[in-house]
Structure formats: C-alpha cells, structure tokens
Write a protein that holds these residues in place. Structure first.
Motif, PDB file in Angstrom:
ATOM      1  N   VAL A 177       0.837  -1.212   0.000  1.00 26.79           N
ATOM      2  CA  VAL A 177       0.000   0.000   0.000  1.00 26.79           C
ATOM      3  C   VAL A 177       0.866   1.254   0.000  1.00 26.79           C
ATOM      4  CG1 VAL A 177      -1.702   1.322   1.328  1.00 26.79           C
ATOM      5  CG2 VAL A 177      -1.947  -1.168   1.095  1.00 26.79           C
ATOM      6  N   GLY A 178       1.934   1.250   0.778  1.00 33.12           N
ATOM      7  CA  GLY A 178       2.814   2.409   0.845  1.00 33.12           C
ATOM      8  C   GLY A 178       2.562   3.251   2.074  1.00 33.12           C
ATOM      9  N   ALA A 179       3.627   3.850   2.581  1.00 30.70           N
ATOM     10  CA  ALA A 179       3.559   4.578   3.849  1.00 30.70           C
ATOM     11  C   ALA A 179       2.591   5.752   3.798  1.00 30.70           C
ATOM     12  CB  ALA A 179       4.952   5.051   4.253  1.00 30.70           C
ATOM     13  N   ASP A 180       2.553   6.482   2.670  1.00 31.80           N
ATOM     14  CA  ASP A 180       1.703   7.674   2.600  1.00 31.80           C
ATOM     15  C   ASP A 180       0.225   7.318   2.695  1.00 31.80           C
ATOM     16  OD1 ASP A 180       1.855   6.311   0.195  1.00 31.80           O
ATOM     17  OD2 ASP A 180       1.591   8.120  -1.045  1.00 31.80           O
ATOM     18  N   LEU A 181      -0.190   6.319   1.933  1.00 31.45           N
ATOM     19  CA  LEU A 181      -1.596   5.922   1.941  1.00 31.45           C
ATOM     20  C   LEU A 181      -1.978   5.234   3.245  1.00 31.45           C
ATOM     21  CD1 LEU A 181      -4.123   6.071   0.266  1.00 31.45           C
ATOM     22  CD2 LEU A 181      -3.466   3.929  -0.882  1.00 31.45           C
ATOM     23  N   VAL A 182      -1.062   4.460   3.782  1.00 31.19           N
ATOM     24  CA  VAL A 182      -1.322   3.800   5.076  1.00 31.19           C
ATOM     25  C   VAL A 182      -1.509   4.842   6.171  1.00 31.19           C
ATOM     26  CG1 VAL A 182      -0.304   2.370   6.885  1.00 31.19           C
ATOM     27  CG2 VAL A 182      -0.207   1.619   4.509  1.00 31.19           C
ATOM     28  N   ALA A 183      -0.706   5.900   6.140  1.00 31.39           N
ATOM     29  CA  ALA A 183      -0.820   6.941   7.158  1.00 31.39           C
ATOM     30  C   ALA A 183      -2.196   7.602   7.107  1.00 31.39           C
ATOM     31  CB  ALA A 183       0.279   7.984   6.966  1.00 31.39           C
TER      32      ALA A 183
END
Length: 246
Positions: A177-183
């Motif tokens: 998913v990636g850190a930005d979207l997970v955040a």
C-alpha cells in the motif's frame, strides 16, 4: 512500487485484515467465560470471608466447650472426693453433715454447668456444620472456576492462533500500500470506528452504505486512476473496484 489502482485495492486487503483483528481483540475481552468467572470470583471472595468468620466462631466455641468440660470435671472431681470422705465415715457428725450439704450444692452446680456445656456443644456443632457446608460450596466453586479458566485459556489460545494467521501477511500488505496511503488510512480509521477504507460497489459506499448521487459518480468517473478518493458522506477512502458500477 505497484500500480496505483492495485495499491488502493491492496488497501481493501489491509482493511479486511484490520477489521478481523479488531473483531478478535473484541472477542478476547468478551469471552462468555469472562463474565461467569468475574461473577464466580466475586462469590468465592464472599464465601472466603464467611469461612474466616465461621472458622473463627467455631474456634471460639470449641474453646468454650473445652472450658465448660473442664468446669464440669472440676465439680465432678470435688464431688467424688467428698463422697469418698462421706462413705469412709471418718470425721465428726458436723463434718459429715457439712459434706452432705456440699455434695448437694455440687450436684446443683454440676447440673447447671452440664446445661451450659450442652448448650455450648450444640452451638459448636451448628458452627461446625456451617463451616463444612461453606467448605463444600467453596470446593464446588473452585472446581467450576478451574474449569472455566481452562475453557478461557483454550479460547484465548485459539484467538491468538488466528491473530498470528490473520496478521501474518499484514506487513507485506502495508508495504504494497505504501507509507503515505497507510498513514492516511490509519488516521481515518482511528476516527471512523475502525474503518478507514471502503469499496465502492454498485455505486454504494461500503463504509456508510449510502448510494452516491449522480454528481459524485460523475466526479469519480472523471478522476485519474491514481487519485485517492474520499466518500463525501463518511470521508473514508473510497476504493474503486470492478463492481463499482461506474
């Protein structure tokens, strides 16, 4: 990094994992055994308190019985000595008359003390019966508590195993998913009852379950594939799927 549409679809996988993990966490604190254990533990404390009081009362009564028996025995011993002196016929007539008078007094005293002894013994027997009944009840309660604890531990072990199985793939999904979207997802999830992302299926948001109006549908159709969409009603991340009805 994986393609944006796939990345957002993986977000639904992450949401599914987290939803199940939340359900398991809720199940851990709401096992049926826990409520009964709390109830029985409270009852056990009450019985333990009653046992302390009852055992103390029984010990006090047993001391009273011992004292009453000793008092009766003292009078019996005195009467036996007086009777022996009287039977021997030694002494003056006045002495013998005094012995007869004392024997009569001792007989009355012995009768009174024996009545006291009997009353105390009856109270001690009743207290002993109360202690035995409480101990029996406490033993049965302990057995039930032990059985419930075993059931609870087995249930928790099963839930722990499911947590390991369900949560095992989570780090890999998070990476996809990636850190930005997970955040963003985590932020929304914490303020939206545990749901941060929802699928758009048949023009309906899977989060708030409301059907999108024509304007919103047109906006979503026109959005770029890599655009992160939000439901206008619940503000959750809205993930387009082949079943979105666009």
């Amino acid at each position: 990094m994986i393609a944006e549409p796939t990345r957002q679809l993986r977000l639904l996988d992450l949401q599914a994992i987290d939803t199940r993990l939340d359900q398991i966490a809720h199940a851990r604190t709401h096992l049926p055994q826990l409520a009964e254990l709390a109830d029985l533990t409270g009852k056990a404390r009450l019985i333990d308190d009653q046992l302390v009081r009852s055992r103390t009362e029984l010990a006090d009564l047993q001391r009273e019985v011992a004292k009453a028996e000793a008092d009766v025995q003292l009078v019996r011993d005195r009467a036996a000595r007086d009777q022996a002196r009287l039977d021997s016929g030694t002494g003056t007539a006045k002495d013998l008359q005094a012995l007869q008078h004392e024997l009569a007094t001792l007989a009355r005293r012995q009768s009174e003390l024996e009545d006291v002894e009997l009353e105390v013994m009856e109270r001690a027997e009743a207290a002993e019966s109360d202690v035995a009944e409480l101990e029996r009840g406490r033993g049965e309660l302990s057995e039930r508590i032990a059985a419930l604890e075993a059931e609870r531990d087995q249930a928790l072990a099963r839930l722990d195993a499911e947590v390991a199985a369900v949560g095992g793939p989570r780090p890999h999904v998070v990476s996809d998913v990636g850190a930005d979207l997970v955040a963003l997802y985590e932020k929304i999830r914490s303020s939206s009852g545990g749901t941060g992302a929802a699928a758009l299926r048949q023009r309906r948001c899977g989060g708030c379950q409301l059907e999108l109006n024509a304007t919103d549908i047109q906006r979503i159709r026109a959005a770029a594939a890599d655009e992160v969409l939000r439901c206008e009603e619940c503000r959750r991340i809205l993930v387009r799927t082949p079943e979105s009805g666009l």
